[in-house]
Write an enzyme that holds these catalytic residues in place. Structure first.
Site, PDB file in Angstrom:
ATOM      1  N   TYR A 196       6.053  -5.449 -13.518  1.00 51.15           N
ATOM      2  CA  TYR A 196       6.853  -4.220 -13.650  1.00 51.15           C
ATOM      3  C   TYR A 196       6.790  -3.403 -12.358  1.00 51.15           C
ATOM      4  CZ  TYR A 196       8.515   0.157 -15.823  1.00 51.15           C
ATOM      5  OH  TYR A 196       9.210   1.310 -16.136  1.00 51.15           O
TER       6      TYR A 196
ATOM      7  N   SER B 190      10.835   3.936 -11.235  1.00 51.75           N
ATOM      8  CA  SER B 190       9.711   4.423 -12.036  1.00 51.75           C
ATOM      9  C   SER B 190       8.672   4.971 -11.064  1.00 51.75           C
ATOM     10  CB  SER B 190       9.102   3.243 -12.803  1.00 51.75           C
ATOM     11  OG  SER B 190       7.861   3.595 -13.384  1.00 51.75           O
TER      12      SER B 190
END
Ligand code: NAD
Length: 262
Positions: free
Chosen positions: A157, A144
């Site tokens: 995350y 990401s």
């Protein structure tokens, strides 16, 4: 001639979003694809399979929880049983947990790490077991932009996605001499069912740092995935490719709403 004619692979988290678009894109280039996702997402996974069949491609659904070693081993074995080979894989399944760093529960932290980094490692482990014995292959891990820069309200995350980048670099170096390429993608904010279900303020907060000032589409991510997987990227291994409308190339502006008030 498709880029993946005669080849086969698997995509985890393929019941929707980026995984679905990528499974469809591999199949459109001739690849046979295992659509892998949680048993609880079977109906959506079967929808992905139906989309591929409707376009004349070859696919099947196999349930998996990527955080479970035995289930991932069974997924790779079943892929090889189904198609006779494993040439490519997109390790894409992931979850999100929002909250300021000091407010995340230990249980939420642990589950996110089980899925987002241990799950990627387990997939790599079993894919490599097959690929190293059968002449190579190409693996892409979904990291990401949060694997490259910090993102407020998302510390587990961000931490796990940074770990995906490190794992990709290390494994790529280890297996490069076996004809196995391992890369990662770093999508920015992409319009997936997950994003669509977020509150409007959260959507705006996530899109704001992207100079193109729009969400990416799952298909734009899939285009990069299949290119990175293909022979067209034959001299590339160990990279993390941002696909983010310029977000990681620009300094992100400070927003006081993204700090705790007390
Ligand atoms: P999504 O929620 O549509 O897809 C994730 C899929 O993973 C779901 O189908 C879900 O059922 C599956 N999944 C969750 N836990 C699993 C498990 N334990 N085992 C197997 N499958 C599991 O979301 P998406 O936006 O398409 O995300 C796909 C990947 O892309 C994730 O790794 C996510 O972190 C990453 N990503 C998304 C964005 C974005 O803006 N949407 C940005 C950067 C990175």
């Amino acid at each position: 001639m498709g880029w993946f004619d005669g080849k086969a692979g698997l995509v985890t988290g393929a019941a929707g979003g980026i995984g679905r678009a990528s499974a469809v894109a591999y199949a459109a280039e001739g690849g046979s694809v295992i659509v892998a996702d949680l048993e609880s997402s079977r109906a959506k996974g079967e929808e992905t399979v139906a989309m591929i069949h409707a376009a004349g491609g070859n696919a099947a659904f196999i349930p998996v929880d990527v955080s479970d070693d035995a289930q991932v081993e069974a997924l790779v074995d079943a892929t090889v049983r189904e198609f006779g080979r494993l040439d490519f894989a997109l390790n894409n399944a992931g979850i999100v947990e929002m909250g300021f760093t000091a407010d995340i529960s230990e249980q939420a932290w642990d589950r996110l790490f089980e899925v987002n980094i241990k799950g990627v490692w387990l997939c790599l482990k079993h894919e490599l077991r097959y690929m190293r014995a059968h002449g190579g292959g190409s693996i892409v891990n979904t990291a990401s932009e949060s694997g490259l820069v910090g993102t407020p309200l998302a510390s587990p995350y961000v931490s796990a996605k940074h770990a995906v980048v490190g794992l990709t670099k290390t494994a790529a170096g280890e297996y490069a001499n076996m004809g196995i390429r391992i890369n990662a993608i770093a999508p920015g904010s992409v319009w997936t069912p997950l994003m669509a279900s977020a509150p409007a303020e959260a959507q705006e907060m996530l899109m704001a740092p992207q100079p193109m000032h729009r969400f990416g589409t799952p298909e734009e991510i899939a285009n990069a995935v299949i290119w990175l997987s293909s022979h067209k990227a034959s001299f590339i291994t160990g990279i993390t490719l941002p696909i983010d409308g310029g977000a990681t190339a620009s300094a992100q502006s400070f927003d006081p709403n993204l700090s705790p008030t007390a």
